[in-house]
Scaffold this active site. Structure first.
Site, mmCIF file in Angstrom:
data_model
loop_
_atom_site.group_PDB
_atom_site.id
_atom_site.type_symbol
_atom_site.label_atom_id
_atom_site.label_comp_id
_atom_site.label_asym_id
_atom_site.label_seq_id
_atom_site.Cartn_x
_atom_site.Cartn_y
_atom_site.Cartn_z
ATOM 1 N N CYS A 139 -37.023 -18.188 14.493
ATOM 2 C CA CYS A 139 -37.319 -19.454 13.826
ATOM 3 C C CYS A 139 -36.577 -20.615 14.514
ATOM 4 O O CYS A 139 -36.887 -20.951 15.651
ATOM 5 C CB CYS A 139 -36.999 -19.365 12.335
ATOM 6 S SG CYS A 139 -37.733 -20.698 11.364
ATOM 7 N N HIS A 183 -39.921 -14.583 10.578
ATOM 8 C CA HIS A 183 -38.651 -13.938 10.253
ATOM 9 C C HIS A 183 -38.805 -12.424 10.108
ATOM 10 O O HIS A 183 -38.926 -11.908 8.981
ATOM 11 C CB HIS A 183 -38.074 -14.530 8.967
ATOM 12 C CG HIS A 183 -37.469 -15.872 9.141
ATOM 13 N ND1 HIS A 183 -36.126 -16.066 9.407
ATOM 14 C CD2 HIS A 183 -38.027 -17.111 9.110
ATOM 15 C CE1 HIS A 183 -35.877 -17.365 9.519
ATOM 16 N NE2 HIS A 183 -37.017 -18.017 9.345
ATOM 17 N N GLU A 232 -36.537 -10.191 10.341
ATOM 18 C CA GLU A 232 -35.388 -9.614 9.625
ATOM 19 C C GLU A 232 -35.649 -9.569 8.120
ATOM 20 O O GLU A 232 -35.111 -8.709 7.421
ATOM 21 C CB GLU A 232 -34.108 -10.390 9.952
ATOM 22 C CG GLU A 232 -33.870 -11.670 9.195
ATOM 23 C CD GLU A 232 -34.728 -12.849 9.632
ATOM 24 O OE1 GLU A 232 -34.621 -13.935 9.026
ATOM 25 O OE2 GLU A 232 -35.520 -12.690 10.594
#
Length: 249
Positions: free
Chosen positions: A119, A221, A223
């Site tokens: 990001c 994202h 994660e």
């Protein structure tokens, strides 16, 4: 690759820091990193090392102690760093973090060590390499999709992206898939030796790769998505393999 106790490489994660008082911490400002980044790297079999935000002159010393670098999400990147006056839509920026991370990226590049940006991390990589950003993809790039899904739950994919044939992201996740999204800035002119290898349907840049393959980035994202959508762990696995191969060569 599974988490193990025989971790042979270290990946530095550049920290964020609180710059406003909060109900929990008051004015006891802290450096921090969201734990999902740490978990993704650990599951890929490496040892994550959080690098506290510091002076840009210390970047070379920080990078000397790790084998790769991860840049995380967070505030907007200051447009002043790529020669533009900030628009009202920019919202919060933190030039101290910007300048430190740019120094880390350049030190890693000089040392030939792999870098991944997520990001904001992808955006600051682009600026560090001489590229520019759209300060607001809706106002400046004509974006029509929902690129900030809040308050939708973080792990839920909300729009699709299409990857370039034979790019690193195409090889591990395929040509087209859905991702989550938490941004309003985005890549405009790519930095030196950096190419866009994935876009959303409204043409916003969603992933990048350097010509030598040592620098990669995604606008979404992984994660956050990896627990509910385990295939996104492949992004961390790919990066750690990149670091390991680079270290052992």
């Amino acid at each position: 690759m599974k988490e193990n106790m025989n971790m042979t490489v270290r990946v530095g994660i550049a920290s964020n820091h609180l710059i406003h008082p909060t109900d929990r911490f008051g004015t006891n400002f802290i450096d921090y990193i969201q734990r999902d980044y740490v978990t993704g790297l650990r599951q890929a079999g490496t040892l994550p090392v959080v690098l506290p935000l510091g002076d840009p002159k210390d970047a070379e010393d920080y990078i000397s102690g790790v084998d790769g670098l991860l840049l995380s999400g967070g505030q907007g990147v200051s447009p002043i760093l790529y020669g533009e006056e900030p628009l009202a839509e920019v919202a919060e920026t933190d030039i101290y973090r910007d300048e430190f991370e740019i120094s880390l990226i350049r030190a890693a590049q000089d040392a030939g060590k792999p870098v991944i940006g997520i990001c904001r991390g992808m955006q600051i990589i682009n600026v560090a390499l001489g590229g520019t950003l759209y300060q607001d993809v809706y106002k400046q790039a004509g974006a029509t999709e929902k690129h900030n899904q809040y308050p939708t739950s973080w792990e839920i994919p909300t729009h699709h992206i299409t990857t370039a044939e034979d790019s690193w992201l195409n090889r591990i996740l395929g040509e087209r898939f859905a991702v989550n999204s938490f941004h309003h800035q985005g890549l405009h002119e790519p930095g030196e030796n950096l190419k866009v290898i994935a876009r959303s349907d409204d043409k916003v840049a969603e992933a990048v790769e350097s010509d030598d393959g040592k620098i990669i980035g995604v606008e979404f994202h992984p994660e956050m998505m990896r627990v509910a959508h385990p295939e996104f762990q492949k992004i961390f696995d790919y990066f750690v393999n990149l670091v390991q191969n680079n270290t052992h060569n």
